[in-house]
Motif scaffolding. Structure first.
Motif, mmCIF file in Angstrom:
data_model
loop_
_atom_site.group_PDB
_atom_site.id
_atom_site.type_symbol
_atom_site.label_atom_id
_atom_site.label_comp_id
_atom_site.label_asym_id
_atom_site.label_seq_id
_atom_site.Cartn_x
_atom_site.Cartn_y
_atom_site.Cartn_z
ATOM 1 N N ASP A 1 0.774 -0.066 8.863
ATOM 2 C CA ASP A 1 0.379 1.125 8.107
ATOM 3 C C ASP A 1 0.705 2.418 8.853
ATOM 4 O O ASP A 1 1.208 3.367 8.265
ATOM 5 N N GLN B 1 1.204 4.239 -2.973
ATOM 6 C CA GLN B 1 1.032 5.670 -2.696
ATOM 7 C C GLN B 1 2.265 6.462 -3.122
ATOM 8 O O GLN B 1 2.132 7.534 -3.723
ATOM 9 N N ARG C 1 0.830 -1.216 0.000
ATOM 10 C CA ARG C 1 0.000 0.000 0.000
ATOM 11 C C ARG C 1 0.863 1.265 0.000
ATOM 12 O O ARG C 1 0.602 2.199 -0.772
#
Length: 189
Positions: free
Chosen positions: A175, A102, A98
């Motif tokens: 995250d 990005q 992820r």
């Protein structure tokens, strides 16, 4: 004329030897604990030390050629040491994917993931099974890992565009850590 010879008792000689050995070990320990000895200490103090091994070329896992940290100068790099046999590495892989997506979408950086003591075919299966698209390199003989002090997996280092270490996660990352560290490195999110 009679000569008097004084002999030191065995215990005092041993005691002196043990005391000297203890002092040597204590001095060695203090040197190891001095403020400038580790990457971790410097980052913890809020410094941004230069990433070690930036010019070390590592072979790509898939395809010909090599990659080095220097190839990504001017970009944020999330450097993640991993292996297919490492269960926490598998757990954190989606978060790394992820943050990679990005960084690529904004043009600000990438995840670069050196495999650590892993068979090529096992690494390839791991990458394919998890659908990872970030660059994977093989840290042959763990030369890069040694420069970062990596001994256990997974370990992640966030490097700013100037090639300086901003954050370290020695263990499974997530995250939240990645977003915060990438933001501090200048990668947004």
């Amino acid at each position: 004329m009679r000569m008097i010879v004084r002999r030191r008792p065995l215990f005092s000689v041993l005691g002196l030897g043990l005391a000297a050995a203890f002092l040597a070990l204590l001095a060695y320990g203090l040197v190891l604990q001095s403020p400038n000895t580790t990457l971790d200490d410097a980052v913890q103090r809020g410094e941004r030390p230069a990433a070690p091994g930036s010019s070390l070329d590592l072979p790509r896992l898939e395809g010909p050629g090599t990659r080095s940290l220097e190839d990504y100068r001017g970009k944020v790099v999330v450097l993640n040491f991993w292996a297919s046999w490492c269960a926490p590495c598998e757990v954190e892989a989606p978060a790394l994917q992820r943050i990679h997506e990005q960084l690529v979408a904004t043009g600000r950086g990438t995840v670069l993931a050196p495999s650590f003591q892993d068979a090529i075919t096992d690494s390839e299966r791991f990458v394919q099974r998890l659908g990872l698209s970030f660059p994977i390199v093989r840290d042959v003989d763990t030369k890069l890992a040694a420069q970062f002090g990596t001994r256990n997996l997974p370990e992640t280092f966030v490097i700013d565009p100037q090639g300086r270490v901003v954050a370290i996660s020695r263990g499974q990352t997530d995250d939240r850590f990645l977003r915060d560290a990438v933001r501090r490195a200048g990668g947004g999110t």
